[in-house]
Design a protein around this motif. Structure first.
Motif, PDB file in Angstrom:
ATOM      1  N   ILE A 189     -38.919  92.716 152.872  1.00  0.00           N
ATOM      2  CA  ILE A 189     -39.720  93.916 152.652  1.00  0.00           C
ATOM      3  C   ILE A 189     -40.439  94.245 153.953  1.00  0.00           C
ATOM      4  O   ILE A 189     -41.018  93.352 154.592  1.00  0.00           O
ATOM      5  CB  ILE A 189     -40.768  93.714 151.538  1.00  0.00           C
ATOM      6  CG1 ILE A 189     -40.120  93.189 150.256  1.00  0.00           C
ATOM      7  CG2 ILE A 189     -41.530  95.010 151.270  1.00  0.00           C
ATOM      8  CD1 ILE A 189     -41.118  92.777 149.171  1.00  0.00           C
ATOM      9  N   VAL A 190     -40.411  95.514 154.344  1.00  0.00           N
ATOM     10  CA  VAL A 190     -41.268  95.970 155.430  1.00  0.00           C
ATOM     11  C   VAL A 190     -42.571  96.394 154.770  1.00  0.00           C
ATOM     12  O   VAL A 190     -42.582  97.261 153.888  1.00  0.00           O
ATOM     13  CB  VAL A 190     -40.628  97.128 156.218  1.00  0.00           C
ATOM     14  CG1 VAL A 190     -41.605  97.675 157.250  1.00  0.00           C
ATOM     15  CG2 VAL A 190     -39.331  96.653 156.897  1.00  0.00           C
ATOM     16  N   ARG A 191     -43.657  95.712 155.165  1.00  0.00           N
ATOM     17  CA  ARG A 191     -44.950  95.901 154.507  1.00  0.00           C
ATOM     18  C   ARG A 191     -45.316  97.383 154.376  1.00  0.00           C
ATOM     19  O   ARG A 191     -45.293  98.128 155.340  1.00  0.00           O
ATOM     20  CB  ARG A 191     -46.050  95.172 155.283  1.00  0.00           C
ATOM     21  CG  ARG A 191     -47.379  95.167 154.536  1.00  0.00           C
ATOM     22  CD  ARG A 191     -48.480  94.376 155.248  1.00  0.00           C
ATOM     23  NE  ARG A 191     -48.051  93.094 155.764  1.00  0.00           N
ATOM     24  CZ  ARG A 191     -47.842  91.983 155.040  1.00  0.00           C
ATOM     25  NH1 ARG A 191     -48.004  92.030 153.729  1.00  0.00           N
ATOM     26  NH2 ARG A 191     -47.470  90.850 155.624  1.00  0.00           N
ATOM     27  N   GLY A 192     -45.630  97.767 153.150  1.00  0.00           N
ATOM     28  CA  GLY A 192     -46.061  99.126 152.882  1.00  0.00           C
ATOM     29  C   GLY A 192     -44.955 100.169 152.958  1.00  0.00           C
ATOM     30  O   GLY A 192     -45.220 101.354 152.782  1.00  0.00           O
ATOM     31  N   HIS A 193     -43.728  99.736 153.207  1.00  0.00           N
ATOM     32  CA  HIS A 193     -42.635 100.695 153.390  1.00  0.00           C
ATOM     33  C   HIS A 193     -41.537 100.541 152.345  1.00  0.00           C
ATOM     34  O   HIS A 193     -41.274 101.462 151.585  1.00  0.00           O
ATOM     35  CB  HIS A 193     -42.050 100.560 154.790  1.00  0.00           C
ATOM     36  CG  HIS A 193     -40.842 101.403 155.019  1.00  0.00           C
ATOM     37  ND1 HIS A 193     -40.857 102.784 154.903  1.00  0.00           N
ATOM     38  CD2 HIS A 193     -39.578 101.072 155.349  1.00  0.00           C
ATOM     39  CE1 HIS A 193     -39.655 103.257 155.158  1.00  0.00           C
ATOM     40  NE2 HIS A 193     -38.851 102.241 155.423  1.00  0.00           N
ATOM     41  N   GLY A 194     -40.861  99.391 152.329  1.00  0.00           N
ATOM     42  CA  GLY A 194     -39.782  99.267 151.357  1.00  0.00           C
ATOM     43  C   GLY A 194     -38.956  98.016 151.495  1.00  0.00           C
ATOM     44  O   GLY A 194     -39.170  97.195 152.382  1.00  0.00           O
ATOM     45  N   VAL A 195     -38.000  97.889 150.593  1.00  0.00           N
ATOM     46  CA  VAL A 195     -37.155  96.711 150.426  1.00  0.00           C
ATOM     47  C   VAL A 195     -35.809  96.933 151.097  1.00  0.00           C
ATOM     48  O   VAL A 195     -35.243  98.029 151.023  1.00  0.00           O
ATOM     49  CB  VAL A 195     -36.934  96.432 148.921  1.00  0.00           C
ATOM     50  CG1 VAL A 195     -35.935  95.309 148.697  1.00  0.00           C
ATOM     51  CG2 VAL A 195     -38.258  96.145 148.233  1.00  0.00           C
ATOM     52  N   TYR A 196     -35.288  95.874 151.702  1.00  0.00           N
ATOM     53  CA  TYR A 196     -33.922  95.852 152.221  1.00  0.00           C
ATOM     54  C   TYR A 196     -33.209  94.683 151.569  1.00  0.00           C
ATOM     55  O   TYR A 196     -33.748  93.576 151.509  1.00  0.00           O
ATOM     56  CB  TYR A 196     -33.905  95.684 153.743  1.00  0.00           C
ATOM     57  CG  TYR A 196     -34.408  96.910 154.454  1.00  0.00           C
ATOM     58  CD1 TYR A 196     -33.532  97.934 154.808  1.00  0.00           C
ATOM     59  CD2 TYR A 196     -35.757  97.070 154.748  1.00  0.00           C
ATOM     60  CE1 TYR A 196     -33.987  99.079 155.431  1.00  0.00           C
ATOM     61  CE2 TYR A 196     -36.219  98.210 155.378  1.00  0.00           C
ATOM     62  CZ  TYR A 196     -35.331  99.212 155.720  1.00  0.00           C
ATOM     63  OH  TYR A 196     -35.780 100.340 156.331  1.00  0.00           O
ATOM     64  N   ALA A 197     -31.997  94.947 151.078  1.00  0.00           N
ATOM     65  CA  ALA A 197     -31.162  93.907 150.477  1.00  0.00           C
ATOM     66  C   ALA A 197     -29.782  93.983 151.111  1.00  0.00           C
ATOM     67  O   ALA A 197     -29.250  95.073 151.321  1.00  0.00           O
ATOM     68  CB  ALA A 197     -31.055  94.115 148.968  1.00  0.00           C
ATOM     69  N   ALA A 198     -29.213  92.819 151.408  1.00  0.00           N
ATOM     70  CA  ALA A 198     -27.852  92.747 151.948  1.00  0.00           C
ATOM     71  C   ALA A 198     -27.081  91.724 151.132  1.00  0.00           C
ATOM     72  O   ALA A 198     -27.625  90.695 150.736  1.00  0.00           O
ATOM     73  CB  ALA A 198     -27.881  92.351 153.415  1.00  0.00           C
ATOM     74  N   ALA A 199     -25.801  92.033 150.889  1.00  0.00           N
ATOM     75  CA  ALA A 199     -24.987  91.120 150.086  1.00  0.00           C
ATOM     76  C   ALA A 199     -23.506  91.354 150.356  1.00  0.00           C
ATOM     77  O   ALA A 199     -23.123  92.313 151.022  1.00  0.00           O
ATOM     78  CB  ALA A 199     -25.293  91.306 148.604  1.00  0.00           C
TER      79      ALA A 199
END
Length: 191
Positions: free
Chosen positions: A151-161
């Motif tokens: 998570i980038v604080r205050g910004h959003g989630v990144y997921a990789a798979a």
């Protein structure tokens, strides 16, 4: 997740729409990509999750600069693929509970069973707004090389798979864990 003919673009659009439909993005937030051979299909900048069509996705060669019109995060997606060769999908979302749980500082440690099973620790990256474009590709790629989500604080989630389905699962599971942590916090304050 696989559609007839294995159309990676149609699968990406379907997954991106789910992020919007389930409250993990607003109408025009977040971005997504899927690796397809020597390129990645990336959402265009400013696209709408409700109306995006497969033909609007932009083809980004893995070894070149993204084309004009690609998401602001296209270089980040390409950096993730370079750092994590097994990754075939990257999703960026703005789950409200996931973001809210980052505002107090520190990494996020889920409290629920499933969250702890999937994500014993979720790295929360501090990237100043004014340095986001320059610093986020390397920072997020490094975090996702050893974690399913960050998570980038205050910004959003990144997921990789390895698949879109798994990236979507990690995104949804993290938001569920963050919602549970938020509810537990509210219950402690109210009790």
């Amino acid at each position: 997740m696989s559609l007839p003919g294995g159309d990676a673009r149609a699968e990406l659009v379907r997954c991106y729409r789910w992020l919007r439909q389930h409250g993990l993005n607003d109408s025009h937030s977040g971005n997504a990509s899927v690796r397809d051979g020597d390129c990645a299909w990336v959402t265009p900048t400013g696209c709408c999750g409700d109306t995006l069509q497969p033909e609007q996705l932009l083809r980004c060669p893995l070894d070149a600069a993204p084309p004009a019109g690609a998401s602001l995060d296209a270089p980040l997606h390409l950096a993730v693929y370079a750092a994590s060769p097994a990754a075939r999908a990257v999703l960026h979302s703005h789950g409200p509970h996931s973001i809210a749980m980052t505002l107090g500082g520190g990494d996020f440690r889920p409290q629920d069973f499933e969250g702890r099973y999937y994500f014993p620790e979720v790295p929360v990256l501090d990237i100043p707004h004014e340095a986001y474009v320059a610093r986020s590709p390397a920072a997020v790629a490094a975090a996702l090389a050893s974690h399913r989500v960050c998570i980038v604080r205050g910004h959003g989630v990144y997921a990789a798979a390895e698949t879109l389905d798994l990236a979507y699962k990690w995104t949804c599971s993290l938001e569920s864990s963050a919602r549970i942590a938020w509810l537990a916090r509210v219950a402690r304050l109210g009790g």
